[in-house]
Design a protein around this motif. Sequence first.
Motif, PDB file in Angstrom:
ATOM      1  N   ILE A  11       0.865  -1.177   0.000  1.00  0.00           N
ATOM      2  CA  ILE A  11       0.000   0.000   0.000  1.00  0.00           C
ATOM      3  C   ILE A  11       0.903   1.228   0.000  1.00  0.00           C
ATOM      4  O   ILE A  11       1.814   1.329   0.816  1.00  0.00           O
ATOM      5  N   SER A  12       0.634   2.159  -0.878  1.00  0.00           N
ATOM      6  CA  SER A  12       1.461   3.366  -0.915  1.00  0.00           C
ATOM      7  C   SER A  12       1.255   4.161   0.372  1.00  0.00           C
ATOM      8  O   SER A  12       0.208   4.083   1.016  1.00  0.00           O
ATOM      9  N   GLY A  13       2.296   4.898   0.756  1.00  0.00           N
ATOM     10  CA  GLY A  13       2.289   5.646   2.013  1.00  0.00           C
ATOM     11  C   GLY A  13       1.081   6.532   2.193  1.00  0.00           C
ATOM     12  O   GLY A  13       0.504   6.585   3.272  1.00  0.00           O
ATOM     13  N   GLU A  14       0.668   7.216   1.128  1.00  0.00           N
ATOM     14  CA  GLU A  14      -0.476   8.119   1.277  1.00  0.00           C
ATOM     15  C   GLU A  14      -1.788   7.374   1.488  1.00  0.00           C
ATOM     16  O   GLU A  14      -2.740   7.925   2.027  1.00  0.00           O
ATOM     17  N   ASN A  15      -1.845   6.108   1.098  1.00  0.00           N
ATOM     18  CA  ASN A  15      -3.066   5.321   1.291  1.00  0.00           C
ATOM     19  C   ASN A  15      -3.048   4.487   2.568  1.00  0.00           C
ATOM     20  O   ASN A  15      -4.031   3.869   2.918  1.00  0.00           O
ATOM     21  N   LEU A  16      -1.899   4.464   3.249  1.00  0.00           N
ATOM     22  CA  LEU A  16      -1.787   3.707   4.481  1.00  0.00           C
ATOM     23  C   LEU A  16      -2.019   4.658   5.654  1.00  0.00           C
ATOM     24  O   LEU A  16      -1.118   5.314   6.148  1.00  0.00           O
ATOM     25  N   ASN A  17      -3.261   4.730   6.070  1.00  0.00           N
ATOM     26  CA  ASN A  17      -3.643   5.603   7.177  1.00  0.00           C
ATOM     27  C   ASN A  17      -4.873   5.031   7.861  1.00  0.00           C
ATOM     28  O   ASN A  17      -5.398   3.994   7.449  1.00  0.00           O
ATOM     29  N   LYS A  18      -5.356   5.718   8.885  1.00  0.00           N
ATOM     30  CA  LYS A  18      -6.484   5.200   9.668  1.00  0.00           C
ATOM     31  C   LYS A  18      -7.777   5.112   8.872  1.00  0.00           C
ATOM     32  O   LYS A  18      -8.690   4.403   9.261  1.00  0.00           O
ATOM     33  N   ASP A  19      -7.858   5.799   7.734  1.00  0.00           N
ATOM     34  CA  ASP A  19      -9.061   5.742   6.907  1.00  0.00           C
ATOM     35  C   ASP A  19      -8.963   4.706   5.795  1.00  0.00           C
ATOM     36  O   ASP A  19      -9.872   4.584   4.982  1.00  0.00           O
ATOM     37  N   ALA A  20      -7.869   3.970   5.754  1.00  0.00           N
ATOM     38  CA  ALA A  20      -7.666   2.977   4.693  1.00  0.00           C
ATOM     39  C   ALA A  20      -8.712   1.874   4.774  1.00  0.00           C
ATOM     40  O   ALA A  20      -9.209   1.532   5.846  1.00  0.00           O
ATOM     41  N   ASP A  21      -9.034   1.322   3.630  1.00  0.00           N
ATOM     42  CA  ASP A  21      -9.981   0.224   3.512  1.00  0.00           C
ATOM     43  C   ASP A  21      -9.516  -0.964   4.350  1.00  0.00           C
ATOM     44  O   ASP A  21      -8.326  -1.294   4.374  1.00  0.00           O
ATOM     45  N   LEU A  22     -10.441  -1.624   5.024  1.00  0.00           N
ATOM     46  CA  LEU A  22     -10.123  -2.753   5.892  1.00  0.00           C
ATOM     47  C   LEU A  22      -9.432  -3.879   5.118  1.00  0.00           C
ATOM     48  O   LEU A  22      -8.508  -4.516   5.618  1.00  0.00           O
ATOM     49  N   GLY A  23      -9.829  -4.125   3.908  1.00  0.00           N
ATOM     50  CA  GLY A  23      -9.196  -5.155   3.078  1.00  0.00           C
ATOM     51  C   GLY A  23      -7.740  -4.833   2.799  1.00  0.00           C
ATOM     52  O   GLY A  23      -6.868  -5.705   2.856  1.00  0.00           O
ATOM     53  N   LEU A  24      -7.461  -3.554   2.488  1.00  0.00           N
ATOM     54  CA  LEU A  24      -6.079  -3.144   2.242  1.00  0.00           C
ATOM     55  C   LEU A  24      -5.229  -3.279   3.504  1.00  0.00           C
ATOM     56  O   LEU A  24      -4.087  -3.737   3.447  1.00  0.00           O
ATOM     57  N   LEU A  25      -5.789  -2.888   4.639  1.00  0.00           N
ATOM     58  CA  LEU A  25      -5.048  -2.988   5.902  1.00  0.00           C
ATOM     59  C   LEU A  25      -4.755  -4.443   6.264  1.00  0.00           C
ATOM     60  O   LEU A  25      -3.644  -4.770   6.692  1.00  0.00           O
ATOM     61  N   SER A  26      -5.741  -5.324   6.079  1.00  0.00           N
ATOM     62  CA  SER A  26      -5.497  -6.730   6.411  1.00  0.00           C
ATOM     63  C   SER A  26      -4.477  -7.341   5.456  1.00  0.00           C
ATOM     64  O   SER A  26      -3.616  -8.123   5.875  1.00  0.00           O
ATOM     65  N   ASP A  55       0.768  -6.852  22.199  1.00  0.00           N
ATOM     66  CA  ASP A  55      -0.654  -6.531  22.334  1.00  0.00           C
ATOM     67  C   ASP A  55      -1.432  -7.006  21.113  1.00  0.00           C
ATOM     68  O   ASP A  55      -2.510  -7.597  21.229  1.00  0.00           O
ATOM     69  N   LEU A  56      -0.886  -6.743  19.927  1.00  0.00           N
ATOM     70  CA  LEU A  56      -1.537  -7.160  18.685  1.00  0.00           C
ATOM     71  C   LEU A  56      -1.631  -8.685  18.627  1.00  0.00           C
ATOM     72  O   LEU A  56      -2.678  -9.234  18.275  1.00  0.00           O
ATOM     73  N   ASP A  57      -0.558  -9.379  18.985  1.00  0.00           N
ATOM     74  CA  ASP A  57      -0.578 -10.845  18.974  1.00  0.00           C
ATOM     75  C   ASP A  57      -1.647 -11.390  19.912  1.00  0.00           C
ATOM     76  O   ASP A  57      -2.334 -12.357  19.588  1.00  0.00           O
ATOM     77  N   GLN A  58      -1.800 -10.747  21.064  1.00  0.00           N
ATOM     78  CA  GLN A  58      -2.807 -11.190  22.028  1.00  0.00           C
ATOM     79  C   GLN A  58      -4.217 -11.013  21.453  1.00  0.00           C
ATOM     80  O   GLN A  58      -5.060 -11.903  21.567  1.00  0.00           O
ATOM     81  N   VAL A  59      -4.471  -9.896  20.813  1.00  0.00           N
ATOM     82  CA  VAL A  59      -5.775  -9.657  20.195  1.00  0.00           C
ATOM     83  C   VAL A  59      -6.012 -10.653  19.060  1.00  0.00           C
ATOM     84  O   VAL A  59      -7.100 -11.231  18.933  1.00  0.00           O
ATOM     85  N   MET A  60      -4.978 -10.874  18.236  1.00  0.00           N
ATOM     86  CA  MET A  60      -5.123 -11.803  17.128  1.00  0.00           C
ATOM     87  C   MET A  60      -5.366 -13.231  17.628  1.00  0.00           C
ATOM     88  O   MET A  60      -6.204 -13.951  17.078  1.00  0.00           O
ATOM     89  N   GLU A  61      -4.665 -13.630  18.690  1.00  0.00           N
ATOM     90  CA  GLU A  61      -4.873 -14.959  19.257  1.00  0.00           C
ATOM     91  C   GLU A  61      -6.295 -15.105  19.798  1.00  0.00           C
ATOM     92  O   GLU A  61      -6.938 -16.131  19.618  1.00  0.00           O
ATOM     93  N   SER A  62      -6.784 -14.061  20.428  1.00  0.00           N
ATOM     94  CA  SER A  62      -8.148 -14.075  20.941  1.00  0.00           C
ATOM     95  C   SER A  62      -9.157 -14.225  19.793  1.00  0.00           C
ATOM     96  O   SER A  62     -10.125 -14.989  19.896  1.00  0.00           O
ATOM     97  N   GLU A  63      -8.908 -13.513  18.702  1.00  0.00           N
ATOM     98  CA  GLU A  63      -9.796 -13.617  17.543  1.00  0.00           C
ATOM     99  C   GLU A  63      -9.728 -15.011  16.909  1.00  0.00           C
ATOM    100  O   GLU A  63     -10.741 -15.548  16.479  1.00  0.00           O
ATOM    101  N   LEU A  64      -8.538 -15.580  16.862  1.00  0.00           N
ATOM    102  CA  LEU A  64      -8.400 -16.939  16.322  1.00  0.00           C
ATOM    103  C   LEU A  64      -9.125 -17.944  17.205  1.00  0.00           C
ATOM    104  O   LEU A  64      -9.784 -18.855  16.703  1.00  0.00           O
ATOM    105  N   ASP A  65      -9.016 -17.776  18.518  1.00  0.00           N
ATOM    106  CA  ASP A  65      -9.761 -18.644  19.442  1.00  0.00           C
ATOM    107  C   ASP A  65     -11.262 -18.498  19.215  1.00  0.00           C
ATOM    108  O   ASP A  65     -11.999 -19.492  19.240  1.00  0.00           O
ATOM    109  N   GLN A  66     -11.712 -17.275  18.991  1.00  0.00           N
ATOM    110  CA  GLN A  66     -13.131 -17.027  18.738  1.00  0.00           C
ATOM    111  C   GLN A  66     -13.568 -17.711  17.443  1.00  0.00           C
ATOM    112  O   GLN A  66     -14.619 -18.326  17.386  1.00  0.00           O
ATOM    113  N   MET A  67     -12.746 -17.603  16.401  1.00  0.00           N
ATOM    114  CA  MET A  67     -13.058 -18.265  15.127  1.00  0.00           C
ATOM    115  C   MET A  67     -13.144 -19.779  15.311  1.00  0.00           C
ATOM    116  O   MET A  67     -14.030 -20.432  14.762  1.00  0.00           O
TER     117      MET A  67
END
Length: 177
Positions: free
Chosen positions: A7-22, A160-172
């Motif tokens: 993702i180009s720098g100008e498109n990588l921000n808090k308003d970026a599309d969720l698909g692009l961020l993932s 912190d991110l790993d903990q959230v991701m692990e929690s989401e994986l457990d939920q899935m």
Amino acid sequence: MAKGVFISGENLNKDADLGLLSDEMTFRRYFTGAMNTRKIFSRMSTGNYVTIEIIERLIEKEYGSDTQTDGGSRIYLKDLASHFKIPMYKVSEIVRDMSERGMVTWTHDGKGEEGTYIILTESGKKAAKDQQAILKEFYSRVIERFGKEKFVELLGMMADLDQVMESELDQMEGDNE
């Protein structure tokens, strides 16, 4: 402004599309984790290094630091499986590979019912120590350029991110049952 992998720098921000961020997170973790580490892991694979370091820490926790040098300290496969949160057959595959490379000896108590365990070989310990020296040299330069405070903050944020991701994986996993 953040720099993205795809993702180009100008498109990588808090308003970026969720698909692009993932996609950006997936690509970044893949390229940083899988491809770039090959350049600094010349003595052994990343997986073998991490496994030996975990084994050494578990042995020290179980037996104390004095037993690291006598070759008599062992770690049971069930303890590795529990620590890594992976099935026993996967731990067996990892240990089999490490045994074939001379990094560990693999045996069992009695006829095997009492438990299968491994002992780190001197060769395995030396390879890990050599690899650790390479990593220390590499990361000393990285931390110097990036800044120690930012580096420590980043590690905390990644945890912190790993903990959230692990929690989401457990939920899935729970949703699929």
